[in-house]
Scaffold this motif. Structure first.
Motif, short mmCIF file in Angstrom:
data_model
loop_
_atom_site.label_atom_id
_atom_site.label_comp_id
_atom_site.label_asym_id
_atom_site.label_seq_id
_atom_site.Cartn_x
_atom_site.Cartn_y
_atom_site.Cartn_z
N LYS A 20 0.83 -1.20 0.00
CA LYS A 20 0.00 0.00 0.00
C LYS A 20 0.87 1.26 0.00
O LYS A 20 0.62 2.20 -0.75
N GLU A 23 2.65 1.87 -3.43
CA GLU A 23 1.72 2.33 -4.46
C GLU A 23 1.30 3.78 -4.20
O GLU A 23 1.31 4.60 -5.11
N LYS A 29 3.60 -0.59 -8.69
CA LYS A 29 2.56 -1.61 -8.70
C LYS A 29 3.19 -2.99 -8.85
O LYS A 29 4.25 -3.15 -9.44
N GLU A 30 2.50 -3.97 -8.31
CA GLU A 30 2.97 -5.35 -8.39
C GLU A 30 3.00 -5.79 -9.84
O GLU A 30 2.03 -5.64 -10.57
N LEU A 46 7.83 -5.06 -7.66
CA LEU A 46 7.11 -3.84 -7.98
C LEU A 46 7.80 -3.13 -9.14
O LEU A 46 9.04 -3.11 -9.22
N ASP A 48 7.55 0.46 -12.02
CA ASP A 48 7.05 1.83 -12.19
C ASP A 48 6.33 2.03 -13.53
O ASP A 48 5.93 3.14 -13.86
#
Length: 125
Positions: A20, A23, A29-30, A46, A48
């Motif tokens: 969380k 992000e 993001k995963e 993760l 970009d």
């Protein structure tokens, strides 16, 4: 022989809290996940959505401490942004700014596990 960067790893205590944070704070993001068959670890990568570089977050089920020893926090990852003012305002609102260097035009935020992340202005040619 040539080597290229692939990813960095941070071990985390609370994977959901870290996901969380990354992000919300940095827009990461995963992109993939690997879970051990025996449930002993989860790796979450993760991205970009701009570069191929990834940050790997590792959660270890059997880690019995409530934090990781980060030494003197002399290592860090750096992130560029086109809008330092908006980024600073967002991170100030989140309460995650841990160090500022106005003379250099940079600042650092820290994640839920105490890792420092440097925020720098995008290079202009």
């Amino acid at each position: 022989m040539k080597f290229t960067f692939a990813h960095n790893n941070f071990n985390v205590i609370d994977l959901d809290k870290s996901l969380k944070f990354y992000e919300e704070a940095l827009g990461l993001k995963e992109v993939r996940r690997k879970e051990a068959a025996d449930g002993s670890f989860i790796l979450v990568y993760l991205g970009d959505a701009t570069t191929s570089y990834q940050l790997e977050l590792t959660w270890l089920r059997d880690w019995e401490k409530d934090s990781y020893n980060l030494g003197d926090n002399e290592f860090h990852l750096a992130f560029e942004t086109e809008d330092m003012e908006a980024a600073h305002a967002k991170h100030k609102e989140m309460g995650c700014i841990c160090f500022e260097n106005p003379a250099m035009g940079i600042y650092f935020i820290n994640d839920p596990d105490g890792y420092w992340l440097e925020i720098v202005p995008a290079k202009r040619s």
